[in-house]
Design an enzyme around this catalytic site. Structure first.
Site, PDB file in Angstrom:
ATOM      1  N   LYS A 119      35.583  21.021  43.317  1.00  0.00           N
ATOM      2  CA  LYS A 119      35.128  21.067  44.717  1.00  0.00           C
ATOM      3  C   LYS A 119      34.308  19.840  45.083  1.00  0.00           C
ATOM      4  CE  LYS A 119      35.249  25.797  46.288  1.00  0.00           C
ATOM      5  NZ  LYS A 119      34.511  26.847  46.971  1.00  0.00           N
ATOM      6  N   LYS A 202      46.627  26.943  42.608  1.00  0.00           N
ATOM      7  CA  LYS A 202      46.472  28.347  43.007  1.00  0.00           C
ATOM      8  C   LYS A 202      46.575  28.489  44.530  1.00  0.00           C
ATOM      9  CE  LYS A 202      41.692  29.071  43.788  1.00  0.00           C
ATOM     10  NZ  LYS A 202      40.444  29.645  43.755  1.00  0.00           N
ATOM     11  N   LYS A 205      42.793  29.773  50.443  1.00  0.00           N
ATOM     12  CA  LYS A 205      42.583  29.745  51.898  1.00  0.00           C
ATOM     13  C   LYS A 205      42.190  28.350  52.354  1.00  0.00           C
ATOM     14  CE  LYS A 205      38.324  32.247  50.800  1.00  0.00           C
ATOM     15  NZ  LYS A 205      38.134  33.600  50.360  1.00  0.00           N
TER      16      LYS A 205
HETATM   17  P1  TYM Z   1      36.772  33.547  46.303  1.00  0.00           P
HETATM   18  O1  TYM Z   1      36.183  33.868  47.619  1.00  0.00           O
HETATM   19  O2  TYM Z   1      37.333  32.194  46.076  1.00  0.00           O
HETATM   20  O3  TYM Z   1      37.906  34.586  45.959  1.00  0.00           O
HETATM   21  C1  TYM Z   1      37.656  35.984  46.010  1.00  0.00           C
HETATM   22  C2  TYM Z   1      38.400  36.707  44.912  1.00  0.00           C
HETATM   23  O4  TYM Z   1      39.803  36.462  45.048  1.00  0.00           O
HETATM   24  C3  TYM Z   1      40.305  35.940  43.813  1.00  0.00           C
HETATM   25  N1  TYM Z   1      41.359  34.961  44.135  1.00  0.00           N
HETATM   26  C4  TYM Z   1      42.565  34.971  43.572  1.00  0.00           C
HETATM   27  N2  TYM Z   1      43.129  35.791  42.666  1.00  0.00           N
HETATM   28  C5  TYM Z   1      44.400  35.534  42.293  1.00  0.00           C
HETATM   29  N3  TYM Z   1      45.120  34.485  42.792  1.00  0.00           N
HETATM   30  C6  TYM Z   1      44.586  33.640  43.706  1.00  0.00           C
HETATM   31  N4  TYM Z   1      45.309  32.630  44.187  1.00  0.00           N
HETATM   32  C7  TYM Z   1      43.247  33.862  44.137  1.00  0.00           C
HETATM   33  N5  TYM Z   1      42.428  33.231  45.015  1.00  0.00           N
HETATM   34  C8  TYM Z   1      41.273  33.920  44.995  1.00  0.00           C
HETATM   35  C9  TYM Z   1      39.114  35.266  43.153  1.00  0.00           C
HETATM   36  O5  TYM Z   1      39.308  35.141  41.749  1.00  0.00           O
HETATM   37  C10 TYM Z   1      37.994  36.225  43.498  1.00  0.00           C
HETATM   38  O6  TYM Z   1      37.988  37.325  42.623  1.00  0.00           O
HETATM   39  N6  TYM Z   1      32.769  32.831  43.379  1.00  0.00           N
HETATM   40  C11 TYM Z   1      33.630  33.830  43.980  1.00  0.00           C
HETATM   41  C12 TYM Z   1      32.882  34.791  44.879  1.00  0.00           C
HETATM   42  C13 TYM Z   1      31.718  35.463  44.236  1.00  0.00           C
HETATM   43  C14 TYM Z   1      31.765  36.505  43.290  1.00  0.00           C
HETATM   44  C15 TYM Z   1      30.403  36.824  43.025  1.00  0.00           C
HETATM   45  C16 TYM Z   1      32.795  37.167  42.646  1.00  0.00           C
HETATM   46  C17 TYM Z   1      30.406  35.188  44.511  1.00  0.00           C
HETATM   47  N7  TYM Z   1      29.625  36.013  43.774  1.00  0.00           N
HETATM   48  C18 TYM Z   1      30.069  37.814  42.099  1.00  0.00           C
HETATM   49  C19 TYM Z   1      32.447  38.173  41.731  1.00  0.00           C
HETATM   50  C20 TYM Z   1      31.115  38.477  41.470  1.00  0.00           C
HETATM   51  C21 TYM Z   1      34.680  33.115  44.822  1.00  0.00           C
HETATM   52  O7  TYM Z   1      34.518  31.999  45.231  1.00  0.00           O
HETATM   53  O8  TYM Z   1      35.733  33.890  45.139  1.00  0.00           O
END
Ligand code: TYM
Length: 340
Positions: A119, A202, A205
């Site tokens: 990032k 991957k 969004k």
């Molecule tokens: P984020 O917002 O990028 O994504 C949210 C969740 O969706 C999953 N995900 C995917 N799974 C499979 N294939 C994909 N292409 C894909 N894109 C996204 C992510 O693995 C995630 O589970 N850091 C985290 C948010 C967060 C969080 C937490 C998660 C903040 N605090 C505490 C768990 C526990 C994030 O950026 O997710």
């Protein structure tokens, strides 16, 4: 010393930094709903707006995106009465414990995070300090609830390892058994849904190309168009899943189909072996539209009453504080701070 028994509790979060994708749904939301419905866990789900602002978010749209993500959770099956659903900024325990963990985590640990490297890119001088500290805040999200299980997609694995390291270092440094060593829950065929344009990236969004992803708000025509245009190779589908090893785009579509239809990848191969893309892609699009259509309709219905979404998030925040505040107060106490 026997380890303290922690209440089986799930915590997970999604950034409200744009629309939800099929990757979010299959890798996270659908699995959150399964864990909620399993009944063995207390579930806490969070729209992590404090994480979203580690990169620029327009204040004119952030609240709306947060409501839309909350609608996406509920439309996918999260029941805000049985699970706690809230946005992070309303519960100050996250920011506070995040700071305390900034003083536990080491610079070297953070610098090794691949998501930080991706990032921030080459221009680390210009990245926000929050983006660097992000994984300590994520550890705080989880540990403020003494969560024992965290369902996530594969891309969050390294952050969860860091969460375990922070918990272990805190327990060790202060001679306590206070924070649980959390279990990541990364299972099923779609923990890493790939871009429809490039099977090595991957689905995200933040990808500039909308054709690379299926959004939960896409209608059946758009879903069909995107799958038809999805990059593949010229070969038909093979006999076994193992034969897809060096065909990332083809494997991705099979994984998506398996996750959507609730079948194992071996069962899917039994059904589709020998099919060409002209046959498989429209069928996949139909199955996807059947799943996503009702979610998208329900999201639109929920979004027509934003005050009700805000009420639900306010109620979830009250319930979240009841769990997190005493845990953070005890953390301050363990660290030797005076509090009344
Ligand atoms: P984020 O917002 O990028 O994504 C949210 C969740 O969706 C999953 N995900 C995917 N799974 C499979 N294939 C994909 N292409 C894909 N894109 C996204 C992510 O693995 C995630 O589970 N850091 C985290 C948010 C967060 C969080 C937490 C998660 C903040 N605090 C505490 C768990 C526990 C994030 O950026 O997710």
């Amino acid at each position: 010393m026997t380890a303290p028994a922690f209440t089986p509790r799930v915590f997970s979060g999604i950034q409200p930094s744009g629309g939800l994708t099929l990757g979010n749904y299959l890798g996270a939301l659908k699995r959150f709903v399964d864990m909620q419905n399993d009944g063995s866990f207390e579930c806490v789900f969070c729209l992590v707006d404090l994480h979203a602002i580690t990169v620029w978010q327009d204040p004119k749209t952030l609240a709306q995106q947060t409501r839309e993500a909350a609608a996406g959770f509920m439309a996918s099956g999260i029941d805000p009465k049985s699970s706690i659903l809230f946005n992070q900024a309303q519960v100050s325990a996250h920011a506070e414990l995040g700071w305390l963990f900034n003083c536990v985590a080491r610079m070297g640990w953070m610098g090794r995070m691949t998501q930080w490297k991706d990032k921030a890119g080459k221009n680390t001088e210009n990245a926000s300090l929050g983006l660097f500290a992000y994984p300590a805040l994520m550890a705080a999200d989880i540990l403020a609830y003494h969560a024992t299980h965290v369902p996530v997609g594969d891309d969050q694995k390294q952050h969860l390892e860091l969460t375990r390291d922070i918990a272990a270092k805190f327990n060790h440094d202060f001679g306590v058994d206070f924070f649980p060593i959390t279990e990541p829950v990364i299972d099923g065929p779609a923990t890493r849904v790939m871009s429809l344009r490039d099977g090595t990236k991957k689905m995200s969004k933040s990808d500039p190309s909308d054709m690379s992803r299926i959004n939960l708000t896409d209608d059946a025509d758009m879903i069909l168009k995107k799958f038809k245009k999805a990059r593949t190779d010229p070969e038909p589908l093979p006999e076994t899943y193992g034969d897809l090893k060096d065909r990332p785009e083809a494997r991705n579509l099979v994984d998506i189909y398996a996750a959507l239809s609730g079948q194992s990848t071996d069962d899917v191969m039994g059904e589709v072996a020998g099919q060409g893309w002209g046959q498989f892609k429209p069928h996949l699009a139909e199955v996807a539209a059947e799943k996503i259509g009702p979610i998208s309709d329900e999201m639109a219905r929920l979004m027509s009453d934003p005050a009700e979404i805000d009420r639900i998030l306010g109620d979830g925040s009250d319930r979240a504080r009841e769990i997190a505040d005493p845990i953070v107060a005890k953390t301050r106490d363990i660290m030797g701070m005076i509090s009344s």
